[in-house]
Write an enzyme that holds these catalytic residues in place. Structure first.
Site, PDB file in Angstrom:
ATOM      1  N   LYS A 132      -2.450  -1.964  -3.265  1.00 51.38           N
ATOM      2  CA  LYS A 132      -3.495  -1.096  -2.690  1.00 51.38           C
ATOM      3  C   LYS A 132      -3.071   0.357  -2.864  1.00 51.38           C
ATOM      4  O   LYS A 132      -2.412   0.927  -1.990  1.00 51.38           O
ATOM      5  CB  LYS A 132      -3.690  -1.453  -1.204  1.00 51.38           C
ATOM      6  CG  LYS A 132      -4.633  -0.509  -0.468  1.00 51.38           C
ATOM      7  CD  LYS A 132      -5.012  -1.047   0.898  1.00 51.38           C
ATOM      8  CE  LYS A 132      -5.850  -0.027   1.660  1.00 51.38           C
ATOM      9  NZ  LYS A 132      -6.503  -0.559   2.836  1.00 51.38           N
ATOM     10  N   GLU A 167       0.817  -1.224   0.000  1.00 56.66           N
ATOM     11  CA  GLU A 167       0.000   0.000   0.000  1.00 56.66           C
ATOM     12  C   GLU A 167       0.848   1.269   0.000  1.00 56.66           C
ATOM     13  O   GLU A 167       1.248   1.766   1.050  1.00 56.66           O
ATOM     14  CB  GLU A 167      -0.934   0.005   1.226  1.00 56.66           C
ATOM     15  CG  GLU A 167      -1.815   1.244   1.277  1.00 56.66           C
ATOM     16  CD  GLU A 167      -2.735   1.323   2.507  1.00 56.66           C
ATOM     17  OE1 GLU A 167      -2.597   0.476   3.404  1.00 56.66           O
ATOM     18  OE2 GLU A 167      -3.566   2.220   2.558  1.00 56.66           O
TER      19      GLU A 167
END
Ligand code: 5MM
Length: 339
Positions: A220, A178
């Site tokens: 992500k 992420e």
């Protein structure tokens, strides 16, 4: 790789058409902030009650394939005494765990941030696996200002993400990678696109250097948006800018891109996801979600810490999950919000 079969099975369970990931991994200061907004004190039992409400929502597994938990939650029980990871599995939701230890300033690089938590990570992952976690999540954060993120900041953060992902795969947990370029500030959408592109390039170079198997990870990222203090962009513009950056930087081997919501409102995040799926029919990856606030916000307001409001809160959660499911299929319409 030792755990290849297991990692493949986890990817297959998590990456499915019309299903996404619920991020319920707020650290203690963040969940306290969310609870303050509904006038609830953040005690261990209130946090347990909230996360129990989320995982025991009947039917959630139709739209949600994975849930990211905070370390504390992994060892907690639902209201009816089931271990939370087990309750998730009962809904066919794969339990995972946030493993980073939060961000700090990057020393000698004013304005850049870096995330900590690599020391002892392999040992911690072994413990989380025993508690039922099958995937992990690590977030690097990039603030935008005139001179940041610096090239040095971007490289350092990429290195952290890649080292984390390599440790995860070697311990049998699918890594969610992420890199979040924040939407705070008055920058325009082009500036956000430029930074996101540089960040993603660096992340995938680093993943390659660290021999991470791209087929066995999930990305992500943030969507590409104008800063919060700039004008609003229409979903079509967000979709075009986001897909342009991702097509330039994310290899086709990555099975799924699960966006964070990053401070977008719940309806805005769903509309933008829908537009991305409408324009991205030819994209090589699934285009899904790993939303925290955009899935939880309306449910949190409906709950307000009161046991008698659990059914209303679960209905609110289910509604957002279902509308995002429709957005993954590019079938969401704004009129559905009032039905
Ligand atoms: C960016 O935050 C992630 C996605 O949530 P949103 O959809 O609300 O943006 C989220 O998973 C985040 O990483 C966790 O909530 C942990 O954040 P903190 O700040 O508590 O470490």
């Amino acid at each position: 790789m030792q755990y290849a079969t297991e990692l493949e099975a986890t990817i297959n369970d998590m990456v499915q058409k019309g299903r996404g990931i619920l991020a319920a991994d707020e650290s203690s200061p963040t969940i306290a902030k969310r609870f303050r907004a509904i006038d609830v004190e953040s005690t261990e039992d209130k946090r347990r009650a909230w996360r129990s409400l989320l995982v025991t929502t009947a039917g959630l597994g139709e739209y949600i394939s994975g849930i990211i938990l905070f370390e504390e939650t992994l060892g907690q029980k639902t209201d009816d005494g089931k271990a939370i990871p087990e309750a998730a599995r009962a809904e066919k939701i794969v339990p995972g765990i946030k493993v980073d230890k939060g961000k700090i300033p990057l020393a000698l690089s004013p304005g850049d941030l870096v995330t900590q938590g690599l020391d002892g990570l392999a040992e911690r992952l072994r413990g989380y696996r025993e508690q039922g976690a099958r995937f992990a999540k690590w977030r690097e954060v990039y603030a935008i200002d005139q001179h940041v993120p610096t090239p040095h900041g971007i490289e350092t953060n990429a290195e952290m993400l890649a080292r984390y992902a390599a440790v995860c795969q070697s311990e049998g947990l699918v890594p969610i990678v992420e890199p979040e370029v924040l939407m705070d500030g008055d920058h325009d959408i082009d500036r956000h696109a430029g930074v996101t592109e540089a960040v993603q390039h660096a992340v995938f170079h680093a993943l390659h250097r660290h021999r991470v198997t791209l087929e066995l990870m999930i990305l992500k990222p943030n969507m590409v948006l104008p800063g919060k203090d700039c004008r609003r962009a229409e979903p079509g513009e967000v979709a075009t800018a986001t897909l342009r950056v991702l097509k330039r930087t994310v290899p086709a081997a990555v099975p799924s891109i699960n966006f964070l919501s990053g401070g977008q409102g719940p309806e805005e995040a769903t509309a933008n996801l829908n537009a991305i799926n409408q324009s991205g029919q030819d994209a090589p990856w699934r285009l899904s979600i790993s939303y925290g606030r955009a899935l939880q916000q309306t449910a949190l307001q409906a709950w307000a810490g009161k046991t008698e409001r659990i059914p209303a809160a679960q209905q609110a959660l289910l509604k957002r999950a279902r509308l995002n499911h429709l957005a993954m299929l590019a079938e969401y319409r704004a009129e559905m919000e009032t039905k």
